[in-house]
Design a protein around this motif. Sequence first.
Motif, mmCIF file in Angstrom:
data_model
loop_
_atom_site.group_PDB
_atom_site.id
_atom_site.type_symbol
_atom_site.label_atom_id
_atom_site.label_comp_id
_atom_site.label_asym_id
_atom_site.label_seq_id
_atom_site.Cartn_x
_atom_site.Cartn_y
_atom_site.Cartn_z
ATOM 1 N N GLY A 20 0.779 -1.226 0.000
ATOM 2 C CA GLY A 20 0.000 0.000 0.000
ATOM 3 C C GLY A 20 0.811 1.277 0.000
ATOM 4 N N ARG A 21 2.122 1.166 0.025
ATOM 5 C CA ARG A 21 2.972 2.356 -0.006
ATOM 6 C C ARG A 21 3.404 2.608 -1.445
ATOM 7 N NH1 ARG A 21 7.237 2.649 4.613
ATOM 8 N NH2 ARG A 21 6.248 4.597 5.128
ATOM 9 N N LYS A 22 3.174 3.796 -1.918
ATOM 10 C CA LYS A 22 3.550 4.156 -3.280
ATOM 11 C C LYS A 22 4.827 4.980 -3.241
ATOM 12 C CE LYS A 22 -1.170 3.990 -3.339
ATOM 13 N NZ LYS A 22 -1.330 3.387 -2.034
ATOM 14 N N ASP A 48 2.374 10.489 -0.409
ATOM 15 C CA ASP A 48 1.569 10.553 0.807
ATOM 16 C C ASP A 48 0.442 11.554 0.598
ATOM 17 O OD1 ASP A 48 0.477 10.806 3.327
ATOM 18 O OD2 ASP A 48 2.383 11.146 4.334
ATOM 19 N N THR A 49 -0.753 11.051 0.276
ATOM 20 C CA THR A 49 -1.884 11.937 0.002
ATOM 21 C C THR A 49 -2.408 12.612 1.261
ATOM 22 O OG1 THR A 49 -3.431 10.083 0.117
ATOM 23 C CG2 THR A 49 -2.584 10.675 -2.064
ATOM 24 N N VAL A 96 -3.578 8.774 -7.534
ATOM 25 C CA VAL A 96 -3.228 7.487 -6.952
ATOM 26 C C VAL A 96 -4.328 6.489 -7.317
ATOM 27 C CG1 VAL A 96 -2.818 6.235 -4.804
ATOM 28 C CG2 VAL A 96 -1.958 8.569 -5.073
ATOM 29 N N ASP A 97 -3.929 5.382 -7.915
ATOM 30 C CA ASP A 97 -4.835 4.276 -8.223
ATOM 31 C C ASP A 97 -4.721 3.291 -7.068
ATOM 32 O OD1 ASP A 97 -6.093 1.977 -9.073
ATOM 33 O OD2 ASP A 97 -5.034 1.838 -10.978
ATOM 34 N N PRO A 98 -5.678 3.339 -6.111
ATOM 35 C CA PRO A 98 -5.548 2.493 -4.924
ATOM 36 C C PRO A 98 -5.742 1.002 -5.219
ATOM 37 C CG PRO A 98 -7.631 3.672 -4.875
ATOM 38 C CD PRO A 98 -6.872 4.175 -6.071
ATOM 39 N N CYS A 111 -2.514 0.059 -6.725
ATOM 40 C CA CYS A 111 -1.447 0.538 -5.850
ATOM 41 C C CYS A 111 -0.327 1.190 -6.657
ATOM 42 C CB CYS A 111 -0.907 -0.607 -4.988
ATOM 43 S SG CYS A 111 0.057 -0.016 -3.592
#
Length: 144
Positions: free
Chosen positions: A7-9, A45-46, A122-124, A127
């Motif tokens: 989950g960290r981009k 970090d959004t 960000v495409d969650p 990821c």
Amino acid sequence: METATMGRKKVEIKVENISDSLNAVAGRLRPDQIRSVSVPDALVDTGAKLLGLPKRHIAQLGLEKFDTVPATTSAGEVQCDLYRAVWLTVAGRRCTVDVAEVPDGCPALVGYVPLELLDFVVDPVQCRVIPNPAHGGQQVLDLF
């Protein structure tokens, strides 16, 4: 452009001292004298607002502090030093953004303001960080 784990981009960024760039254009510095930093694993970090850089990178870039403001962190409220704008480049797209100082033990952070300026989202699900699909892969600045 980026890597992701749990989950960290993370993205590769280049940060340049704008004053040095302008002095190079004016002939007062050689292009090879422009102070810059490349960070291969900056954290997207959004929840962060600006570009956060560790103190060592700020010193390397020779940035000018212009303010100290309260900042909310996972450790509570702290005082945060702000520095004059830099050129930030991510995947060939460039914007101007102020810098917030983070401790040397923290990663460089790309917050939501630079993401908006660079027109990335960000495409969650996948990821990953991608160009805004609403703009067909082009960097578009919203002015409304």
